[in-house]
Scaffold this motif. Structure first.
Motif, PDB file in Angstrom:
ATOM      1  N   HIS A 281      -5.644  -9.490   1.543  1.00 21.56           N
ATOM      2  CA  HIS A 281      -4.280  -9.940   1.271  1.00 21.56           C
ATOM      3  C   HIS A 281      -3.215  -9.223   2.097  1.00 21.56           C
ATOM      4  N   GLY A 282      -3.604  -8.648   3.231  1.00 20.93           N
ATOM      5  CA  GLY A 282      -2.610  -8.091   4.133  1.00 20.93           C
ATOM      6  C   GLY A 282      -1.702  -9.188   4.677  1.00 20.93           C
ATOM      7  N   ILE A 283      -0.411  -8.922   4.766  1.00 23.89           N
ATOM      8  CA  ILE A 283       0.570  -9.930   5.155  1.00 23.89           C
ATOM      9  C   ILE A 283       0.870  -9.829   6.654  1.00 23.89           C
TER      10      ILE A 283
ATOM     11  N   GLY B 282       3.252 -17.344  -4.553  1.00 23.67           N
ATOM     12  CA  GLY B 282       4.309 -16.699  -3.791  1.00 23.67           C
ATOM     13  C   GLY B 282       3.865 -16.037  -2.497  1.00 23.67           C
ATOM     14  N   TYR B 283       2.598 -16.197  -2.104  1.00 19.92           N
ATOM     15  CA  TYR B 283       2.144 -15.555  -0.863  1.00 19.92           C
ATOM     16  C   TYR B 283       2.909 -16.141   0.321  1.00 19.92           C
ATOM     17  N   PRO B 284       3.390 -15.276   1.255  1.00 18.17           N
ATOM     18  CA  PRO B 284       4.341 -15.742   2.254  1.00 18.17           C
ATOM     19  C   PRO B 284       3.772 -16.182   3.602  1.00 18.17           C
ATOM     20  N   ALA B 285       2.462 -16.290   3.745  1.00 20.19           N
ATOM     21  CA  ALA B 285       1.888 -16.573   5.056  1.00 20.19           C
ATOM     22  C   ALA B 285       0.721 -17.554   4.947  1.00 20.19           C
ATOM     23  N   VAL B 286       0.207 -17.966   6.106  1.00 26.12           N
ATOM     24  CA  VAL B 286      -0.898 -18.924   6.175  1.00 26.12           C
ATOM     25  C   VAL B 286      -2.241 -18.226   6.027  1.00 26.12           C
TER      26      VAL B 286
ATOM     27  N   THR C  26     -15.323   4.858  -1.525  1.00 25.71           N
ATOM     28  CA  THR C  26     -15.269   4.430  -2.916  1.00 25.71           C
ATOM     29  C   THR C  26     -14.998   2.931  -3.039  1.00 25.71           C
ATOM     30  N   TYR C  27     -15.459   2.350  -4.123  1.00 25.41           N
ATOM     31  CA  TYR C  27     -15.152   0.943  -4.405  1.00 25.41           C
ATOM     32  C   TYR C  27     -13.731   0.776  -4.929  1.00 25.41           C
ATOM     33  N   GLU C  28     -13.065   1.854  -5.297  1.00 29.56           N
ATOM     34  CA  GLU C  28     -11.756   1.771  -5.932  1.00 29.56           C
ATOM     35  C   GLU C  28     -10.678   1.375  -4.917  1.00 29.56           C
ATOM     36  N   VAL C  29      -9.699   0.608  -5.394  1.00 38.79           N
ATOM     37  CA  VAL C  29      -8.648   0.094  -4.525  1.00 38.79           C
ATOM     38  C   VAL C  29      -7.289   0.281  -5.179  1.00 38.79           C
ATOM     39  N   ASP C  30      -6.242   0.177  -4.367  1.00 39.48           N
ATOM     40  CA  ASP C  30      -4.867   0.237  -4.840  1.00 39.48           C
ATOM     41  C   ASP C  30      -4.089  -0.952  -4.294  1.00 39.48           C
ATOM     42  N   LEU C  31      -3.098  -1.391  -5.053  1.00 41.88           N
ATOM     43  CA  LEU C  31      -2.206  -2.451  -4.621  1.00 41.88           C
ATOM     44  C   LEU C  31      -0.936  -1.831  -4.049  1.00 41.88           C
ATOM     45  N   GLN C  32      -0.564  -2.244  -2.841  1.00 38.36           N
ATOM     46  CA  GLN C  32       0.612  -1.695  -2.185  1.00 38.36           C
ATOM     47  C   GLN C  32       1.901  -2.262  -2.781  1.00 38.36           C
ATOM     48  N   ASP C  33       3.018  -1.659  -2.374  1.00 34.72           N
ATOM     49  CA  ASP C  33       4.313  -2.015  -2.952  1.00 34.72           C
ATOM     50  C   ASP C  33       4.746  -3.445  -2.632  1.00 34.72           C
ATOM     51  N   ASP C  34       4.140  -4.065  -1.594  1.00 35.51           N
ATOM     52  CA  ASP C  34       4.520  -5.442  -1.283  1.00 35.51           C
ATOM     53  C   ASP C  34       3.980  -6.438  -2.306  1.00 35.51           C
ATOM     54  N   GLY C  35       3.157  -5.948  -3.230  1.00 35.04           N
ATOM     55  CA  GLY C  35       2.620  -6.794  -4.277  1.00 35.04           C
ATOM     56  C   GLY C  35       1.416  -7.622  -3.873  1.00 35.04           C
ATOM     57  N   TRP C  36       0.957  -7.455  -2.631  1.00 34.91           N
ATOM     58  CA  TRP C  36      -0.159  -8.247  -2.128  1.00 34.91           C
ATOM     59  C   TRP C  36      -1.260  -7.403  -1.489  1.00 34.91           C
TER      60      TRP C  36
END
Length: 254
Positions: A78-80, A63-67, A210-220
């Protein structure tokens, strides 16, 4: 599913796909500047892939929306792309791109400087690129996959930086993502043996904090939990005659 091994003819066909994405990132580098939108970057990538006769591997993948993926500053991966997102002086932007060409896949990523960087950003790009090549050098027959991981981590730890743990490198060839997984951290001497015919996408994703990450609300879009900078470099390599051959060499990134 096991690890695919590719013969020389298949590696040649994978390299054809890899050269398309390498060329695309060479061309994209020419338009990286203050005021360029991430949408413009995506359109250029699409045009280059279309002219090559290939197919964008990311577009529509789960479902990723870009090239391409365009990840700025604290964005890890995975920034859109978006018309409203324009590059500013001092930004860093990681661009990840994949293509399918005649049934085989290529994948590569680079992080670019926009204008004049602060010292910590310059150091992050330097360390991340160095760690990529440290990992590539471990792609020798008889070594283990975790030797790649350990080399990446050892390199960036010397700078005080942290490898991301939630996202890793991977095998590639018939599919975009194959076994084995290749973390950017861990002890050496573990995991599958490296043997001729392996094709691997090695991709350090390195954070200043930090190595820790979060997923944004766009799901990507993945961001650093502390919102400090992150960088990403990637090569696809094939193990031939006992050692790594880089398949995604470009004119501007070897």
């Amino acid at each position: 599913m096991g690890i695919y091994l590719y013969n020389l003819e298949q590696v040649k066909r994978i390299e054809e796909a890899c050269l398309i994405v390498a060329e695309a990132l060479d061309k994209i580098e020419e338009i990286i500047d203050v005021g360029t939108s991430t949408y413009e970057i995506d359109r250029l990538a699409r045009d280059i892939i279309d002219r090559s006769g290939g197919r964008p591997a990311f577009l529509g993948y789960r479902g990723y929306p870009a090239v391409v993926c365009t990840s700025i500053n604290q964005e890890v991966v995975h920034g859109i792309p978006d018309k409203g997102i324009k590059l500013e002086d001092g930004d860093i932007i990681g661009i990840d791109i994949g293509v399918e060409y005649k049934g085989f896949y290529g994948d590569t990523a680079r992080t670019y400087a926009v204008g004049k960087l602060k010292h910590d950003a310059e150091l992050l790009l330097k360390a991340t690129k160095e760690s990529l090549y440290a990992g590539v050098r471990e792609c020798v027959v008889g070594n283990r996959i975790s030797d790649i991981s350990n080399a990446v981590e050892t390199c960036v730890r010397q700078y005080g930086f942290s490898p991301v743990r939630d996202y890793v490198g991977h095998g590639i060839g018939n599919s975009l993502h194959e076994e084995p997984s290749i973390p950017n951290f861990g002890e050496s001497g573990r995991g599958p043996r490296i043997i001729n015919g392996m094709v691997l996408a090695i991709e350090p994703m390195i954070n200043i904090g930090t190595y820790e990450v979060d997923l944004q609300d766009d799901g990507w879009t993945v961001v650093t939990r502390d919102r400090k900078l992150s960088a990403h470099f990637e090569h696809t390599i094939a193990v031939i005659e006992g050692r790594a051959k880089i398949l995604t060499k470009g004119k501007r990134f070897n």
